[in-house]
Enzyme design. Structure first.
Site, mmCIF file in Angstrom:
data_model
loop_
_atom_site.group_PDB
_atom_site.id
_atom_site.type_symbol
_atom_site.label_atom_id
_atom_site.label_comp_id
_atom_site.label_asym_id
_atom_site.label_seq_id
_atom_site.Cartn_x
_atom_site.Cartn_y
_atom_site.Cartn_z
ATOM 1 N N LYS A 1 -6.760 0.572 3.406
ATOM 2 C CA LYS A 1 -7.176 -0.676 2.741
ATOM 3 C C LYS A 1 -5.961 -1.588 2.547
ATOM 4 C CE LYS A 1 -10.801 1.943 0.513
ATOM 5 N NZ LYS A 1 -11.894 1.930 -0.434
ATOM 6 N N GLU B 1 -16.696 -2.998 1.862
ATOM 7 C CA GLU B 1 -15.878 -4.033 1.194
ATOM 8 C C GLU B 1 -15.865 -5.310 2.024
ATOM 9 O OE1 GLU B 1 -12.428 -1.564 0.693
ATOM 10 O OE2 GLU B 1 -13.543 -0.340 -0.751
ATOM 11 N N GLY C 1 -14.507 4.959 -3.854
ATOM 12 C CA GLY C 1 -13.499 4.637 -4.861
ATOM 13 C C GLY C 1 -13.964 4.861 -6.291
ATOM 14 N N HIS D 1 -17.073 -2.059 7.088
ATOM 15 C CA HIS D 1 -16.806 -1.395 5.805
ATOM 16 C C HIS D 1 -17.524 -2.157 4.702
ATOM 17 C CE1 HIS D 1 -14.763 0.197 2.308
ATOM 18 N NE2 HIS D 1 -14.399 1.218 3.066
ATOM 19 N N SER E 1 -15.089 8.977 -1.905
ATOM 20 C CA SER E 1 -14.414 9.890 -2.843
ATOM 21 C C SER E 1 -14.268 11.306 -2.286
ATOM 22 C CB SER E 1 -15.132 9.901 -4.200
ATOM 23 O OG SER E 1 -15.118 8.605 -4.759
ATOM 24 N N GLU F 1 -21.096 5.840 4.434
ATOM 25 C CA GLU F 1 -20.354 5.692 3.181
ATOM 26 C C GLU F 1 -21.271 5.089 2.117
ATOM 27 O OE1 GLU F 1 -15.873 5.491 3.979
ATOM 28 O OE2 GLU F 1 -16.612 3.453 4.102
ATOM 29 N N ASN G 1 -8.295 5.397 5.633
ATOM 30 C CA ASN G 1 -8.437 3.944 5.525
ATOM 31 C C ASN G 1 -7.531 3.504 4.376
ATOM 32 O OD1 ASN G 1 -9.229 1.301 5.166
ATOM 33 N ND2 ASN G 1 -11.218 1.813 4.263
#
Ligand code: PEP
Length: 251
Positions: A11, A98, A174, A96, A214, A168, A9
């Protein structure tokens, strides 16, 4: 046997030229080798058609990172599932954290997106996962269960069978803080139980459940060794061909 998958991904990273160069590198690294998993890259909308032109789609799948919750029309700035499919992409990341956190994507919106993705023959990589507070207050199983039920459980068993799930934990994305292999396995096994209760054992056994958060070459093998972890959704480490391939080769 359910599919093993490693998906990158990207991003909002790389300009078009950098993105095409990165895709070419991954494509090159896959030449002449047969990894023990499917390999996918999810890239910005602007890159899709150009990346599609330089990769061997038999070896490297291509996906978008999102799509609109509407079919077409006066939705300035949106990109529809059918537009994504017209670039040659065959996957789309949906839900996701985010998107949920920064763009207010609710389960109701995600349900629409999933439906449109499937109508356009895109395979959704559907993300679920709890935030740190939910991990710490012990509600994480309930949170993940609700995310799956609300957005996906109106699908027929046939359509549900087309979905890839990605667990996730938001606290691991991250942050450099990976869930332990036991934490990942515990959640993946729980998810498979929910799927079995709703759609039956066969569908549950066939659903690929990826881990994201991560994941890197140094911890991928340990995570992927768990029986219910079917691969990874990789953010930061997918931005370098070497580290991404390091994770692919962990299988
Ligand atoms: C992600 O955003 O899907 C992700 C897993 O990111 P990272 O690997 O950088 O934690």
């Amino acid at each position: 046997m359910r599919k093993k998958i490693v998906a990158g991904n990207w991003k909002m990273n790389t300009n078009l030229q950098e993105g095409v160069a990165l895709a070419e590198k991954v494509n090159e690294a896959l030449k002449g080798v047969t990894p023990n998993c499917d390999v996918v890259i999810a890239v910005p909308f602007t890159h899709l058609a150009s990346v599609n032109a330089v990769i061997d789609s038999a070896k490297l799948g291509l996906g978008a990172e999102n799509c609109a919750d509407k079919k077409s029309g006066a939705y300035t700035g949106e990109v529809s599932a059918s537009m994504v499919a017209s670039t040659g992409a065959t996957y789309v990341i949906l839900g996701h954290s985010e998107r949920r956190q920064y763009y207010g994507e609710t389960s109701a919106i995600l349900k629409e997106k999933v439906g449109l993705a499937l109508e356009n023959n895109l395979t959704p990589i559907f993300c679920i996962g709890e935030v740190l507070e939910e991990r710490e207050n012990g509600t994480y199983f309930d949170v993940v269960k609700a995310q799956i039920e609300e957005a996906l459980f109106e699908l027929s068993a046939e359509d549900f069978g087309k979905i890839i799930l990605a667990y996730e934990p938001v606290w691991a994305i991250g942050t450099g803080k990976t869930a332990t292999d036991d934490q990942a396995e515990e959640m993946h096994a729980f998810i498979r139980e929910i799927l079995a209760a709703k759609y039956g054992e066969a569908v549950a056994e066939e659903t690929s459940i990826l881990y994201g958060g991560s994941c890197k070459p140094s911890n991928a093998a340990q995570l992927f060794a768990k029986p219910n972890v079917d691969g990874g959704l990789i953010g930061g480490a997918s931005l370098e061909a070497e580290s991404f391939m390091g994770i692919v080769n962990a299988f």
